[in-house]
Scaffold this motif. Structure first.
Motif, PDB file in Angstrom:
ATOM      1  N   ARG A   1       0.822  -1.221   0.000  1.00  0.00           N
ATOM      2  CA  ARG A   1       0.000   0.000   0.000  1.00  0.00           C
ATOM      3  C   ARG A   1       0.851   1.265   0.000  1.00  0.00           C
ATOM      4  O   ARG A   1       0.398   2.308  -0.452  1.00  0.00           O
ATOM      5  CB  ARG A   1      -0.934  -0.001   1.201  1.00  0.00           C
ATOM      6  CG  ARG A   1      -2.033  -1.020   1.071  1.00  0.00           C
ATOM      7  CD  ARG A   1      -3.011  -0.946   2.223  1.00  0.00           C
ATOM      8  NE  ARG A   1      -3.979  -2.018   2.110  1.00  0.00           N
ATOM      9  CZ  ARG A   1      -4.319  -2.828   3.096  1.00  0.00           C
ATOM     10  NH1 ARG A   1      -3.769  -2.686   4.288  1.00  0.00           N
ATOM     11  NH2 ARG A   1      -5.200  -3.771   2.908  1.00  0.00           N
ATOM     12  N   GLY A   2       2.078   1.171   0.486  1.00  0.00           N
ATOM     13  CA  GLY A   2       2.960   2.326   0.522  1.00  0.00           C
ATOM     14  C   GLY A   2       3.641   2.626  -0.808  1.00  0.00           C
ATOM     15  O   GLY A   2       4.278   3.661  -0.964  1.00  0.00           O
TER      16      GLY A   2
ATOM     17  N   THR B   1       4.588   1.375  -9.387  1.00  0.00           N
ATOM     18  CA  THR B   1       5.288   0.238  -8.787  1.00  0.00           C
ATOM     19  C   THR B   1       4.300  -0.855  -8.428  1.00  0.00           C
ATOM     20  O   THR B   1       4.566  -2.045  -8.630  1.00  0.00           O
ATOM     21  CB  THR B   1       6.073   0.682  -7.541  1.00  0.00           C
ATOM     22  OG1 THR B   1       6.923   1.762  -7.895  1.00  0.00           O
ATOM     23  CG2 THR B   1       6.892  -0.456  -6.981  1.00  0.00           C
ATOM     24  N   ARG B   2       3.126  -0.463  -7.913  1.00  0.00           N
ATOM     25  CA  ARG B   2       2.092  -1.443  -7.597  1.00  0.00           C
ATOM     26  C   ARG B   2       1.647  -2.202  -8.840  1.00  0.00           C
ATOM     27  O   ARG B   2       1.473  -3.417  -8.813  1.00  0.00           O
ATOM     28  CB  ARG B   2       0.878  -0.743  -6.976  1.00  0.00           C
ATOM     29  CG  ARG B   2       0.727  -1.075  -5.522  1.00  0.00           C
ATOM     30  CD  ARG B   2      -0.553  -0.551  -5.001  1.00  0.00           C
ATOM     31  NE  ARG B   2      -0.268   0.796  -4.519  1.00  0.00           N
ATOM     32  CZ  ARG B   2      -1.171   1.712  -4.266  1.00  0.00           C
ATOM     33  NH1 ARG B   2      -2.430   1.468  -4.482  1.00  0.00           N
ATOM     34  NH2 ARG B   2      -0.817   2.881  -3.814  1.00  0.00           N
TER      35      ARG B   2
ATOM     36  N   VAL C   1       4.366  -4.683  -9.734  1.00  0.00           N
ATOM     37  CA  VAL C   1       4.369  -5.832  -8.822  1.00  0.00           C
ATOM     38  C   VAL C   1       3.198  -6.760  -9.138  1.00  0.00           C
ATOM     39  O   VAL C   1       3.357  -7.982  -9.193  1.00  0.00           O
ATOM     40  CB  VAL C   1       4.332  -5.359  -7.357  1.00  0.00           C
ATOM     41  CG1 VAL C   1       4.032  -6.505  -6.409  1.00  0.00           C
ATOM     42  CG2 VAL C   1       5.633  -4.681  -6.982  1.00  0.00           C
ATOM     43  N   ARG C   2       2.036  -6.177  -9.377  1.00  0.00           N
ATOM     44  CA  ARG C   2       0.859  -6.985  -9.689  1.00  0.00           C
ATOM     45  C   ARG C   2       1.055  -7.738 -11.012  1.00  0.00           C
ATOM     46  O   ARG C   2       0.743  -8.928 -11.116  1.00  0.00           O
ATOM     47  CB  ARG C   2      -0.379  -6.084  -9.753  1.00  0.00           C
ATOM     48  CG  ARG C   2      -1.664  -6.835  -9.808  1.00  0.00           C
ATOM     49  CD  ARG C   2      -2.916  -5.955  -9.649  1.00  0.00           C
ATOM     50  NE  ARG C   2      -2.835  -4.649 -10.266  1.00  0.00           N
ATOM     51  CZ  ARG C   2      -2.778  -3.481  -9.595  1.00  0.00           C
ATOM     52  NH1 ARG C   2      -2.801  -3.482  -8.284  1.00  0.00           N
ATOM     53  NH2 ARG C   2      -2.714  -2.345 -10.237  1.00  0.00           N
ATOM     54  N   GLY C   3       1.590  -7.060 -12.018  1.00  0.00           N
ATOM     55  CA  GLY C   3       1.846  -7.712 -13.297  1.00  0.00           C
ATOM     56  C   GLY C   3       2.884  -8.817 -13.184  1.00  0.00           C
ATOM     57  O   GLY C   3       2.754  -9.877 -13.790  1.00  0.00           O
ATOM     58  N   SER C   4       3.932  -8.566 -12.400  1.00  0.00           N
ATOM     59  CA  SER C   4       4.974  -9.577 -12.210  1.00  0.00           C
ATOM     60  C   SER C   4       4.424 -10.802 -11.488  1.00  0.00           C
ATOM     61  O   SER C   4       4.738 -11.938 -11.850  1.00  0.00           O
ATOM     62  CB  SER C   4       6.141  -8.993 -11.413  1.00  0.00           C
ATOM     63  OG  SER C   4       6.718  -7.926 -12.101  1.00  0.00           O
TER      64      SER C   4
END
Length: 100
Positions: A10-11, A16-17, A20-23
């Motif tokens: 959440r930070g 970047t989120r 990370v979600r795609g990865s």
């Protein structure tokens, strides 16, 4: 532990989120693909037996090597030329390459 990971997530900034979600999605899909491939190979081994499975995997290896040799770096050349055409805004020729 999970609360700590969620707090870190959440930070993060939105880009970047998204990364990370795609990865994580790509990793899970790759894991599922590997599992499905393993199950397919087990099924082939049971259906064809040792001899038949050996012939199948040799043919698969031969076709894979032939496909790699047939490409001979063509995919990289196409990417380079399409990028150069896009930079020069030659959209018509780029569309022709895409269709081929």
């Amino acid at each position: 532990m999970r609360a700590h990971i969620l707090q870190i997530y959440r930070g993060m900034d939105p880009h970047t989120r998204e990364m990370v979600r795609g990865s994580a999605t790509a990793f899970l899909l790759k894991l599922l693909g590997a599992g499905a491939t393993f199950l397919l190979y087990v099924l082939i081994g049971r259906m064809l037996g040792a001899d038949g499975a050996g012939v199948y995997f040799q043919a698969l290896a031969l076709v894979t090597v032939a496909a790699v040799l047939a490409r001979v770096g063509l995919d990289q050349v196409v990417v380079r030329h399409v990028a150069a055409l896009a930079a020069g805004e030659d959209w018509g020729f780029r569309g022709g390459i895409y269709r081929q």
